[in-house]
Scaffold this active site. Structure first.
Site, PDB file in Angstrom:
ATOM      1  N   ASP A  46       0.776  -1.575   0.088  1.00 33.66           N
ATOM      2  CA  ASP A  46      -0.201  -0.386   0.147  1.00 33.66           C
ATOM      3  C   ASP A  46       1.115   1.030   0.533  1.00 33.66           C
ATOM      4  O   ASP A  46       2.011   1.770   0.063  1.00 33.66           O
ATOM      5  CB  ASP A  46      -0.826  -0.031   1.258  1.00 33.66           C
ATOM      6  CG  ASP A  46      -2.198   0.757   1.106  1.00 33.66           C
ATOM      7  OD1 ASP A  46      -3.401   0.188   0.899  1.00 33.66           O
ATOM      8  OD2 ASP A  46      -2.236   2.384   0.657  1.00 33.66           O
ATOM      9  N   ASN A  67      -5.884  -4.768  -6.320  1.00 32.74           N
ATOM     10  CA  ASN A  67      -6.827  -4.032  -5.206  1.00 32.74           C
ATOM     11  C   ASN A  67      -7.385  -2.444  -5.426  1.00 32.74           C
ATOM     12  O   ASN A  67      -7.906  -1.559  -5.457  1.00 32.74           O
ATOM     13  CB  ASN A  67      -7.659  -4.795  -4.236  1.00 32.74           C
ATOM     14  CG  ASN A  67      -8.211  -3.592  -3.276  1.00 32.74           C
ATOM     15  OD1 ASN A  67      -9.465  -3.615  -3.651  1.00 32.74           O
ATOM     16  ND2 ASN A  67      -7.680  -3.131  -2.158  1.00 32.74           N
ATOM     17  N   TYR A 116     -13.096   7.857 -14.101  1.00 29.14           N
ATOM     18  CA  TYR A 116     -13.135   5.910 -13.296  1.00 29.14           C
ATOM     19  C   TYR A 116     -14.287   4.785 -13.694  1.00 29.14           C
ATOM     20  O   TYR A 116     -13.833   3.847 -13.494  1.00 29.14           O
ATOM     21  CB  TYR A 116     -14.312   6.681 -12.450  1.00 29.14           C
ATOM     22  CG  TYR A 116     -14.035   5.117 -10.732  1.00 29.14           C
ATOM     23  CD1 TYR A 116     -13.207   4.965 -10.153  1.00 29.14           C
ATOM     24  CD2 TYR A 116     -15.528   4.371 -10.808  1.00 29.14           C
ATOM     25  CE1 TYR A 116     -12.561   4.190  -9.019  1.00 29.14           C
ATOM     26  CE2 TYR A 116     -15.377   3.719 -10.062  1.00 29.14           C
ATOM     27  CZ  TYR A 116     -14.393   3.477  -9.114  1.00 29.14           C
ATOM     28  OH  TYR A 116     -14.450   2.433  -8.008  1.00 29.14           O
ATOM     29  N   LYS A 127     -12.983   0.885 -14.688  1.00 26.88           N
ATOM     30  CA  LYS A 127     -13.099  -0.226 -14.204  1.00 26.88           C
ATOM     31  C   LYS A 127     -14.081  -0.356 -14.835  1.00 26.88           C
ATOM     32  O   LYS A 127     -13.905  -2.503 -14.731  1.00 26.88           O
ATOM     33  CB  LYS A 127     -14.035  -0.100 -12.777  1.00 26.88           C
ATOM     34  CG  LYS A 127     -13.467   0.803 -12.292  1.00 26.88           C
ATOM     35  CD  LYS A 127     -12.653   0.099 -11.613  1.00 26.88           C
ATOM     36  CE  LYS A 127     -11.933   0.356 -10.320  1.00 26.88           C
ATOM     37  NZ  LYS A 127     -10.978   0.055  -9.383  1.00 26.88           N
ATOM     38  N   ILE A 150     -19.424   0.386  -0.648  1.00 30.60           N
ATOM     39  CA  ILE A 150     -19.701  -0.951   0.056  1.00 30.60           C
ATOM     40  C   ILE A 150     -18.871   0.701   1.382  1.00 30.60           C
ATOM     41  O   ILE A 150     -18.419   1.136   1.798  1.00 30.60           O
ATOM     42  CB  ILE A 150     -18.224  -1.204   0.100  1.00 30.60           C
ATOM     43  CG1 ILE A 150     -18.499  -2.533  -1.090  1.00 30.60           C
ATOM     44  CG2 ILE A 150     -17.484  -2.541   1.108  1.00 30.60           C
ATOM     45  CD1 ILE A 150     -19.251  -3.112  -0.399  1.00 30.60           C
TER      46      ILE A 150
END
Length: 264
Positions: free
Chosen positions: A37, A90, A158, A162, A191
């Site tokens: 990360d 991710n 975005y 995706k 989420i």
């Protein structure tokens, strides 16, 4: 407690939210995990917590916009744990101030999001696949988004990035399936990650709740368990797929409420 026993996983963007949930669940079920990360302190803290609970994890820095950093994360995983058999791509960025409609968006932001959201998936897979072939196979999991399946008034870059992740997933699955490598994606809806909770006002969450078919919002573990399934041999005959984890938010014809009012 052994759904992914013997597997070695690299989780990018693993210091918080969906990545952190996935790393914890993979480690809990027996995988050795590298958490990579930009927030290296968060990655190291997450790894320390996993190790304290009897798992095996290591946290390191990752700049998903930098090719050499992605290569180094893969190579570190192989050097530290001997191989890599699970890759969870991710990392993802969004920017509500600059990623606007097609006419008004910041074109530099378009390039930045394509580099981080899409090219990082390509590069992570590119560097991991030769090691997976040597190991006899593996599972690549990519974070897509429901934004890749729908249109919106903003976030054009975005959504396009995706959507490309969804199709790149199919290409990787097609090209390397014969080598025992599966590639799938997960497409989250809203989420309740810490970022979502901190940045979305209650009114916005209420709007999402209004259109969910389930009477609650998604949590990071809802994606984490999907990632765990795709990493495990339980999904050994699934490849090239994108699993939509979105509480039924997008499944209905949007005109249904109007027709219901009309029928009444």
């Amino acid at each position: 407690m052994a759904r992914v026993e013997g597997k070695v996983a690299l989780v990018t963007g693993g210091a918080s939210g969906i990545g952190l949930s996935s790393a914890r669940l993979l480690a809990k079920e027996g995988a050795k995990v590298v958490i990579a990360d930009f927030n290296v302190e968060g990655a190291q803290q997450a790894a320390a917590e996993i190790n304290a609970q009897g798992g095996e994890a290591y946290g390191l820095f990752l700049d998903a916009g930098d090719e050499s950093s992605i290569r180094e994360a893969v190579e570190f995983t192989v050097k530290h744990f001997g191989t890599i058999t699970v890759l969870f791509n991710n990392v993802g960025l969004t920017n509500l101030q600059k990623d606007l409609d097609v006419v008004n968006m910041d074109l530099m932001e378009w390039d930045r999001l394509m580099n981080v959201n899409l090219k990082s998936v390509l590069l992570g897979s590119r560097f991991a696949i030769p090691h997976m072939i040597e190991a006899g196979g593996g599972s690549i999991i990519n974070t897509a988004s429901m934004a890749g399946f729908t249109g919106d008034s903003i976030r054009s870059a975005y959504g396009a990035s995706k959507a490309a992740v969804v199709n790149l997933t199919k290409y990787i699955a097609t090209q390397y399936g014969a080598s025992g490598i599966r590639c799938n994606a997960v497409a989250p809806g809203l989420i309740l990650t810490p970022a979502a909770k901190n940045n979305m006002p209650p009114q916005v969450l209420d709007i999402f709740a209004k259109y969910n078919k389930l009477p609650y919002h998604g949590e990071p573990d809802d994606i984490g368990y999907t990632v765990l399934f795709l990493a495990s041999d339980e999904s050994k005959f699934i490849t090239g797929q994108t699993i939509q984890v979105e509480g039924g938010h997008y499944i209905a014809n949007p005109s249904i409420p109007d027709f219901a009012d009309f029928m009444q």
